[in-house]
Design an enzyme around this catalytic site. Structure first.
Site, PDB file in Angstrom:
ATOM      1  N   GLU A 119      63.132   0.067  46.190  1.00 22.52           N
ATOM      2  CA  GLU A 119      62.858   1.480  46.589  1.00 22.52           C
ATOM      3  C   GLU A 119      63.463   2.067  47.867  1.00 22.52           C
ATOM      4  O   GLU A 119      63.854   3.224  47.904  1.00 22.52           O
ATOM      5  CB  GLU A 119      61.110   1.482  46.931  1.00 22.52           C
ATOM      6  CG  GLU A 119      60.443   1.620  45.660  1.00 22.52           C
ATOM      7  CD  GLU A 119      60.039  -0.218  45.328  1.00 22.52           C
ATOM      8  OE1 GLU A 119      60.798  -0.951  45.875  1.00 22.52           O
ATOM      9  OE2 GLU A 119      59.145  -0.288  44.560  1.00 22.52           O
ATOM     10  N   ALA A 177      59.016   2.168  38.498  1.00 20.97           N
ATOM     11  CA  ALA A 177      58.437   3.691  38.084  1.00 20.97           C
ATOM     12  C   ALA A 177      59.642   4.551  37.769  1.00 20.97           C
ATOM     13  O   ALA A 177      60.693   4.144  38.134  1.00 20.97           O
ATOM     14  CB  ALA A 177      57.796   4.182  39.329  1.00 20.97           C
ATOM     15  N   GLU A 181      55.969  -5.094  41.043  1.00 19.49           N
ATOM     16  CA  GLU A 181      54.473  -4.819  41.409  1.00 19.49           C
ATOM     17  C   GLU A 181      53.592  -5.164  40.164  1.00 19.49           C
ATOM     18  O   GLU A 181      52.616  -5.640  40.414  1.00 19.49           O
ATOM     19  CB  GLU A 181      54.400  -3.449  42.052  1.00 19.49           C
ATOM     20  CG  GLU A 181      55.152  -3.380  43.279  1.00 19.49           C
ATOM     21  CD  GLU A 181      55.188  -2.066  44.081  1.00 19.49           C
ATOM     22  OE1 GLU A 181      55.638  -0.994  43.092  1.00 19.49           O
ATOM     23  OE2 GLU A 181      55.060  -1.600  45.055  1.00 19.49           O
ATOM     24  N   GLY A 226      58.361  -0.877  40.747  1.00 16.65           N
ATOM     25  CA  GLY A 226      57.318  -1.131  40.298  1.00 16.65           C
ATOM     26  C   GLY A 226      56.976  -2.038  39.146  1.00 16.65           C
ATOM     27  O   GLY A 226      55.803  -2.575  38.961  1.00 16.65           O
TER      28      GLY A 226
HETATM   29  N1  CO8 Z   1      63.369   5.355  36.065  1.00 16.70           N
HETATM   30  C1  CO8 Z   1      63.932   6.259  35.180  1.00 16.70           C
HETATM   31  N2  CO8 Z   1      64.800   5.574  34.379  1.00 16.70           N
HETATM   32  C2  CO8 Z   1      65.549   4.552  34.590  1.00 16.70           C
HETATM   33  C3  CO8 Z   1      64.944   3.740  35.515  1.00 16.70           C
HETATM   34  C4  CO8 Z   1      63.869   4.208  36.489  1.00 16.70           C
HETATM   35  N3  CO8 Z   1      63.316   3.296  37.281  1.00 16.70           N
HETATM   36  N4  CO8 Z   1      65.788   2.690  35.423  1.00 16.70           N
HETATM   37  C5  CO8 Z   1      66.601   2.581  34.463  1.00 16.70           C
HETATM   38  N5  CO8 Z   1      66.681   4.028  33.925  1.00 16.70           N
HETATM   39  C6  CO8 Z   1      67.385   4.500  32.866  1.00 16.70           C
HETATM   40  C7  CO8 Z   1      68.694   4.839  33.445  1.00 16.70           C
HETATM   41  O1  CO8 Z   1      68.460   6.185  34.091  1.00 16.70           O
HETATM   42  C8  CO8 Z   1      69.384   4.928  32.061  1.00 16.70           C
HETATM   43  O2  CO8 Z   1      69.108   6.160  31.289  1.00 16.70           O
HETATM   44  P1  CO8 Z   1      70.353   7.003  30.724  1.00 16.70           P
HETATM   45  O3  CO8 Z   1      70.806   6.228  29.644  1.00 16.70           O
HETATM   46  O4  CO8 Z   1      69.484   8.096  30.041  1.00 16.70           O
HETATM   47  O5  CO8 Z   1      71.306   7.371  31.755  1.00 16.70           O
HETATM   48  C9  CO8 Z   1      68.770   3.962  31.261  1.00 16.70           C
HETATM   49  O6  CO8 Z   1      67.264   3.456  31.872  1.00 16.70           O
HETATM   50  C10 CO8 Z   1      69.610   2.591  31.336  1.00 16.70           C
HETATM   51  O7  CO8 Z   1      69.763   2.285  32.617  1.00 16.70           O
HETATM   52  P2  CO8 Z   1      71.237   1.952  33.308  1.00 16.70           P
HETATM   53  O8  CO8 Z   1      72.492   2.756  32.703  1.00 16.70           O
HETATM   54  O9  CO8 Z   1      71.106   2.058  34.745  1.00 16.70           O
HETATM   55  O10 CO8 Z   1      71.533   0.479  33.101  1.00 16.70           O
HETATM   56  P3  CO8 Z   1      72.202  -0.507  33.830  1.00 16.70           P
HETATM   57  O11 CO8 Z   1      72.106  -2.002  33.124  1.00 16.70           O
HETATM   58  O12 CO8 Z   1      73.585  -0.196  34.306  1.00 16.70           O
HETATM   59  O13 CO8 Z   1      71.323  -0.937  35.243  1.00 16.70           O
HETATM   60  C11 CO8 Z   1      69.676  -1.172  36.679  1.00 16.70           C
HETATM   61  C12 CO8 Z   1      70.239  -1.450  35.349  1.00 16.70           C
HETATM   62  C13 CO8 Z   1      70.241  -1.940  37.716  1.00 16.70           C
HETATM   63  C14 CO8 Z   1      68.023  -1.568  36.273  1.00 16.70           C
HETATM   64  C15 CO8 Z   1      69.694   0.435  37.017  1.00 16.70           C
HETATM   65  O14 CO8 Z   1      69.034   0.963  35.900  1.00 16.70           O
HETATM   66  C16 CO8 Z   1      68.466   0.866  38.189  1.00 16.70           C
HETATM   67  O15 CO8 Z   1      68.922   0.444  39.301  1.00 16.70           O
HETATM   68  N6  CO8 Z   1      67.424   1.351  37.863  1.00 16.70           N
HETATM   69  C17 CO8 Z   1      66.501   1.654  38.720  1.00 16.70           C
HETATM   70  C18 CO8 Z   1      65.659   0.566  39.617  1.00 16.70           C
HETATM   71  C19 CO8 Z   1      64.933   1.115  40.718  1.00 16.70           C
HETATM   72  O16 CO8 Z   1      65.318   1.607  41.539  1.00 16.70           O
HETATM   73  N7  CO8 Z   1      63.588   0.769  40.652  1.00 16.70           N
HETATM   74  C20 CO8 Z   1      62.713   1.422  41.619  1.00 16.70           C
HETATM   75  C21 CO8 Z   1      62.207   2.537  41.054  1.00 16.70           C
HETATM   76  S1  CO8 Z   1      60.766   3.139  42.378  1.00 16.70           S
HETATM   77  C22 CO8 Z   1      59.410   2.320  42.228  1.00 16.70           C
HETATM   78  O17 CO8 Z   1      59.377   1.698  40.994  1.00 16.70           O
HETATM   79  C23 CO8 Z   1      58.454   2.659  42.798  1.00 16.70           C
HETATM   80  C24 CO8 Z   1      56.998   2.003  42.749  1.00 16.70           C
HETATM   81  C25 CO8 Z   1      55.846   2.806  42.865  1.00 16.70           C
HETATM   82  C26 CO8 Z   1      54.588   2.116  42.248  1.00 16.70           C
HETATM   83  C27 CO8 Z   1      54.570   1.599  40.796  1.00 16.70           C
HETATM   84  C28 CO8 Z   1      53.391   0.984  40.361  1.00 16.70           C
HETATM   85  C29 CO8 Z   1      53.352   0.058  39.235  1.00 16.70           C
END
Ligand code: CO8
Length: 303
Positions: free
Chosen positions: A177, A111, A157, A154
């Site tokens: 999460e 998400a 999911e 998400g």
């Molecule tokens: N939300 C918003 N932005 C994101 C997300 C995210 N989940 N994931 C990546 N991005 C953005 C980054 O902020 C970055 O943006 P910017 O260039 O503006 O800084 C861009 O995408 C590229 O990401 P990274 O630079 O971090 O890329 P890396 O290759 O270094 O890392 C990762 C990749 C490991 C995937 C890393 O981006 C990461 O850890 N992302 C978050 C993963 C996460 O925690 N996901 C869970 C989110 S909470 C959730 O999903 C709750 C579920 C709710 C229900 C959903 C129903 C379907």
């Protein structure tokens, strides 16, 4: 995969074919055929977060999540578009199956953390936050997830909301999460347990670690693993195979398997037997068994 190029070719080819048949229909003065089918109209629509294409036969709808700057982070607008596309494909009689895919680096990285970071319980509760994010589970036609790269939170999911998962060998699955001070919100603590069992689900949810495609396959989360650049094509191939059967039978299969998540064994077996008996009221069951006896391919009418 349909590599990005092949995939683009499918996207490009289909509207051209649709346009050509529309033109020839106009020439024949056939106004109904001239109007684009609901599914083909999706392929030319301007979307912000997704792309929609059809396979060469037009029988498999391919929905690609397309928000590269945020690794396909799932925001509310994306789900509105996704739901719209899935609903239209599901209701189009020409379509027999749907493939949901993402980008080479990410199916979806969860998400949108930035979108939800400063929201509060009461607002989320009153607006039923996430309420419309599970609409894909209502689709009656089979939906195959073709996952490359990250399927996190998400994203994992959403893949589990599909009927089965094909993974590229670069796929990474996880429920991170816990690292954000929250918990899975759309099935990571429920569908995951049913897919892989309690111990493995607990490990994934409590550690926030990621599984490789191979580990996910071994755990039963994923049906098959393919080289990443072939996974979309393999999913479309399976979709074509499914779409080549009676739609009544495929929908009943899907309904029966999904009921196993909700019902006791006795109730599930009862439901399955009733649906099995009900297939004998369909023309497709008569045709399928007649065709077998006559050693020929069945001609399904979806009736
Ligand atoms: N939300 C918003 N932005 C994101 C997300 C995210 N989940 N994931 C990546 N991005 C953005 C980054 O902020 C970055 O943006 P910017 O260039 O503006 O800084 C861009 O995408 C590229 O990401 P990274 O630079 O971090 O890329 P890396 O290759 O270094 O890392 C990762 C990749 C490991 C995937 C890393 O981006 C990461 O850890 N992302 C978050 C993963 C996460 O925690 N996901 C869970 C989110 S909470 C959730 O999903 C709750 C579920 C709710 C229900 C959903 C129903 C379907």
């Amino acid at each position: 995969m349909l590599s990005s190029i092949t995939h683009a070719a499918v996207r490009a080819a289909r509207p051209a074919t649709a346009r050509a048949s529309a033109l020839s229909a106009i020439r024949r003065g056939n106004a109904t055929a001239a109007s684009a089918s609901p599914a083909s109209a999706l392929t030319t629509r301007s979307w912000e977060y997704i792309k929609v294409s059809l396979s060469e036969t037009g029988k498999v709808g391919i929905v690609q999540l397309n928000r590269p700057k945020a690794l396909n982070a799932l925001c509310s607008g994306l789900f509105h578009e996704l739901n719209d596309a899935i609903r239209t494909l599901d209701n189009d009689p020409a379509v027999g199956a749907v493939v949901l895919t993402g980008l080479p680096k990410a199916f979806a990285a969860g998400a949108d953390i930035k979108e939800m970071a400063n929201t509060h319980f009461v607002d989320n509760y009153k607006s039923n936050f996430l309420g419309h994010w599970t609409e894909i589970t209502q689709a009656r036609k089979p939906v195959i997830a073709a996952v490359q790269g990250f399927a996190l939170g998400g994203g994992c999911e959403l893949a589990m909301m599909c009927d089965l998962i094909y993974a590229g060998d670069n796929a990474k699955f996880g429920q991170p999460e816990i690292k954000l001070g929250t918990i899975p919100g759309a099935g990571g603590s429920q569908r995951l347990v049913k897919a892989v069992g309690k111990s493995k689900a607990m490990e994934l949810v409590l550690s926030g670690n990621m599984w490789s495609a191979e580990e996910a396959e071994r755990a039963g989360l994923v049906a098959r693993v393919f080289p990443a650049d072939t996974v979309v094509a393999e999913a479309v191939k399976l979709g074509e195979q499914i779409a080549s059967y009676s739609q009544v039978a495929t929908q009943m299969c899907k309904e029966a398997v999904n009921k196993s998540f909700e019902l006791s064994l006795a109730e599930g077996l009862h439901f399955e037997r009733r649906l099995f008996q009900a297939t004998f009221a369909t023309k497709d069951q008569k045709e399928g068994m007649k065709a077998f006896a006559e050693k020929r391919a069945a001609q399904w009418t979806n009736q």
